[in-house]
Design an enzyme around this catalytic site. Structure first.
Site, mmCIF file in Angstrom:
data_model
loop_
_atom_site.group_PDB
_atom_site.id
_atom_site.type_symbol
_atom_site.label_atom_id
_atom_site.label_comp_id
_atom_site.label_asym_id
_atom_site.label_seq_id
_atom_site.Cartn_x
_atom_site.Cartn_y
_atom_site.Cartn_z
ATOM 1 N N LYS A 153 0.854 -1.208 0.000
ATOM 2 C CA LYS A 153 0.000 0.000 0.000
ATOM 3 C C LYS A 153 0.880 1.246 0.000
ATOM 4 C CE LYS A 153 -3.421 2.218 3.108
ATOM 5 N NZ LYS A 153 -2.733 3.292 3.823
ATOM 6 N N HIS B 57 -1.408 7.780 1.264
ATOM 7 C CA HIS B 57 -1.695 7.802 2.700
ATOM 8 C C HIS B 57 -2.699 8.921 3.030
ATOM 9 C CE1 HIS B 57 0.320 5.809 6.279
ATOM 10 N NE2 HIS B 57 -0.554 6.606 6.873
HETATM 11 C C1 LIG Z 1 -6.587 9.161 10.982
HETATM 12 C C2 LIG Z 1 -5.963 8.267 9.957
HETATM 13 C C3 LIG Z 1 -5.157 7.225 10.361
HETATM 14 C C4 LIG Z 1 -4.552 6.397 9.408
HETATM 15 N N1 LIG Z 1 -3.823 5.348 9.838
HETATM 16 C C5 LIG Z 1 -3.242 4.545 8.932
HETATM 17 C C6 LIG Z 1 -2.472 3.442 9.345
HETATM 18 O O1 LIG Z 1 -2.354 3.155 10.524
HETATM 19 N N2 LIG Z 1 -1.870 2.705 8.390
HETATM 20 C C7 LIG Z 1 -1.989 2.996 7.056
HETATM 21 O O2 LIG Z 1 -1.412 2.317 6.217
HETATM 22 N N3 LIG Z 1 -2.748 4.021 6.642
HETATM 23 C C8 LIG Z 1 -3.362 4.789 7.544
HETATM 24 N N4 LIG Z 1 -4.130 5.822 7.117
HETATM 25 C C9 LIG Z 1 -4.316 6.055 5.670
HETATM 26 C C10 LIG Z 1 -5.558 5.301 5.150
HETATM 27 O O3 LIG Z 1 -5.351 3.910 5.184
HETATM 28 C C11 LIG Z 1 -5.874 5.700 3.724
HETATM 29 O O4 LIG Z 1 -4.733 5.522 2.927
HETATM 30 C C12 LIG Z 1 -6.368 7.142 3.579
HETATM 31 O O5 LIG Z 1 -7.108 7.533 4.703
HETATM 32 C C13 LIG Z 1 -7.209 7.274 2.333
HETATM 33 O O6 LIG Z 1 -7.564 8.597 2.124
HETATM 34 P P1 LIG Z 1 -8.985 9.224 2.560
HETATM 35 O O7 LIG Z 1 -8.928 9.449 4.037
HETATM 36 O O8 LIG Z 1 -9.032 10.489 1.802
HETATM 37 O O9 LIG Z 1 -10.070 8.251 2.167
HETATM 38 C C14 LIG Z 1 -4.747 6.643 8.046
HETATM 39 C C15 LIG Z 1 -5.586 7.688 7.638
HETATM 40 C C16 LIG Z 1 -6.193 8.489 8.572
HETATM 41 C C17 LIG Z 1 -7.082 9.600 8.100
HETATM 42 C C1 LIG Z 2 5.048 5.671 10.230
HETATM 43 C C2 LIG Z 2 3.796 6.366 10.427
HETATM 44 C C3 LIG Z 2 2.911 5.677 11.404
HETATM 45 C C4 LIG Z 2 1.615 6.380 11.475
HETATM 46 C C5 LIG Z 2 0.533 5.500 12.030
HETATM 47 C C6 LIG Z 2 -0.789 6.068 11.839
HETATM 48 C C7 LIG Z 2 -0.954 6.561 10.465
HETATM 49 O O1 LIG Z 2 -0.728 5.879 9.491
HETATM 50 C C8 LIG Z 2 -1.412 7.903 10.239
HETATM 51 O O2 LIG Z 2 -1.550 8.297 9.062
HETATM 52 O O3 LIG Z 2 -1.613 8.665 11.213
#
Ligand SMILES: Cc1cc2nc3c(=O)[nH]c(=O)nc-3n(C[C@H](O)[C@H](O)[C@H](O)COP(=O)(O)O)c2cc1C
Ligand SMILES: CCCCCCC(=O)C(=O)O
Length: 404
Positions: free
Chosen positions: A268, A292
């Site tokens: 991803k 992300h």
């Molecule tokens: C609050 C928050 C926490 C996230 N935590 C993670 C995570 O722990 N691991 C990860 O791979 N992506 C994480 N993401 C990214 C999401 O998996 C995803 O890629 C992203 O939210 C997609 O975009 P969108 O919010 O516009 O739908 C996080 C996103 C948000 C908003």
């Molecule tokens: C290496 C980054 C860890 C962040 C964990 C949570 C996350 O993905 C985020 O976007 O917040």
């Protein structure tokens, strides 16, 4: 079908959720890195395309189902892994899992969840789960997570590859973001067998997130500049352990495949044709086009704009999924028309959770499902497999900019 008259769109859901979240949570969930260009671009990229509907094509039965992770799911989208969901609602990831189970929607679980991965799997019934992974420098921590996921029946592990360093999130820094004392990064608070010990959990209290973001970021950056590699010590937190700048294709993917088998291995955070080709060459089971949610490198392409070159490079050899900026069922249709096999929804699901817990996540999933199925019917498409680029018109740059 009963409507929630206060909330008929994802835009309304965002507003309602925003009123319910405390500042620290709202900023952590909603913000992007730096000036937020990429968060905005992810969303606005969908406005570059208009739909070209076809008519008189018998859409009395619209089938929005697709095969994903070996299961037939009713819609071509799932819930993206997002960390620390108990910030939004006391039931956190369990509420999300129950909603996904109720709607038959795949749920991605973040390694940094506030609920143990075993409990989420148990709440998901027959609906598939995938576990998002950060490969830590302390690889043993990752190995244990993978074993636990395998044991309880996760379908896949999804390696996030856009986090060699933590993106600069200014509000997170300004708010000195940390997990409140009553919450913890539940996957790292357990014994190796995943059963955990309640006493050790409560003794650990808020330590898992007690390291200050900027201090951790500063020491990491200084170590890199000076060429020192120092393994993080102490409790696993996302600020201290999440980023891993040492990872390389040739080492980490074969390692992960060997550990994870028979679970699928996905990557991803792919944003270029070059990396998509490398992913195929390293025999991963699928990729997710993602930046992300604009939380890492600000100024990247919108994911929708990166999608066509990646789809061309992959050339049907493995599935290509996408996330970022999807806020309407028509966005899902557009992503599929440009060649994505499946979409993932991030913040809208968190907004649903903050609005009404499980019922709010179900509402979010229902809105997107209704909008997507309506879009299919009105565009004259009865099966997902028939959605293609012929249903899109790309507006000229001048037309697009005048509407922004
Ligand atoms: C609050 C928050 C926490 C996230 N935590 C993670 C995570 O722990 N691991 C990860 O791979 N992506 C994480 N993401 C990214 C999401 O998996 C995803 O890629 C992203 O939210 C997609 O975009 P969108 O919010 O516009 O739908 C996080 C996103 C948000 C908003
Ligand atoms: C290496 C980054 C860890 C962040 C964990 C949570 C996350 O993905 C985020 O976007 O917040």
């Amino acid at each position: 079908m009963e409507h929630d008259l206060d909330c008929l769109t994802i835009a309304e859901l965002e507003k309602l959720a925003t009123q319910r979240m405390d500042r620290q949570t709202r900023d952590y969930y909603n913000e992007g890195a730096d000036s937020g260009t990429t968060v905005r671009e992810n969303e606005s990229a969908y406005q570059k395309y208009r739909l070209r509907p076809r008519v008189l094509r018998n859409v009395s039965k619209v089938d929005s189902s697709v095969n994903v992770f070996g299961t037939r799911c009713s819609v071509p989208f799932g819930v993206a892994p997002a960390a620390m969901q108990k910030l939004a609602h006391e039931e956190g990831e369990l509420a999300t899992a129950h909603a996904c189970q109720e709607k038959g929607v795949v749920m991605g679980l973040s390694s940094f969840s506030t609920t143990a991965l075993e409990d989420v799997r148990a709440a998901s019934g027959n609906t598939p789960n995938v576990l998002q992974l950060y490969l830590f420098e302390d690889r043993e921590q990752s190995r244990k997570l993978i074993e636990r996921a395998k044991k309880v029946g996760y379908s896949a592990v999804v390696l996030t590859v856009d986090t060699p360093l933590l993106g600069r999130r200014n509000l997170e820094i300004r708010n000195q973001f940390r997990l409140p004392g009553h919450l913890r990064a539940a996957n790292f608070d357990l014994d190796n067998d995943g059963r955990g010990s309640r006493s050790s959990r409560s003794e650990r209290s808020d330590t898992a997130f007690s390291k200050d973001h900027s201090a951790a970021a500063k020491s990491t950056a200084a170590n890199y500049r000076e060429g020192r590699r120092v393994l993080p010590t102490g409790p696993v937190t996302f600020h201290t352990h999440g980023p891993n700048p040492t990872l390389e294709w040739d080492e980490c993917i074969p390692w992960l495949k060997a550990q994870a088998s028979p679970m699928q291995v996905w990557v991803k955070g792919i944003m270029t044709a070059e990396d998509a080709a490398l992913a195929v060459g390293h025999h991963v089971d699928g990729i997710i086009v993602s930046n992300h949610g604009g939380r890492q490198l600000d100024g990247t392409l919108a994911t929708l704009d990166a999608l066509p070159e990646i789809v061309a490079a992959v050339n049907h050899r493995i599935p290509v999924h996408i996330d970022g900026g999807i806020r309407h069922g028509t966005d899902i249709f557009k992503a599929l028309a440009l060649g994505a096999d499946f979409c993932w929804i991030g913040r809208p699901m968190l907004w649903g959770l903050a609005y009404k817990g499980q019922a709010g996540v179900e509402l979010c999933l229902r809105l997107l499902t209704d909008e997507f199925q309506l879009c299919m019917g009105l565009a004259g498409v009865a099966r997902v497999a028939d959605i293609g680029p012929q249903f899109l018109y790309r507006v000229k740059a001048s037309e697009f900019l005048s509407r922004l």
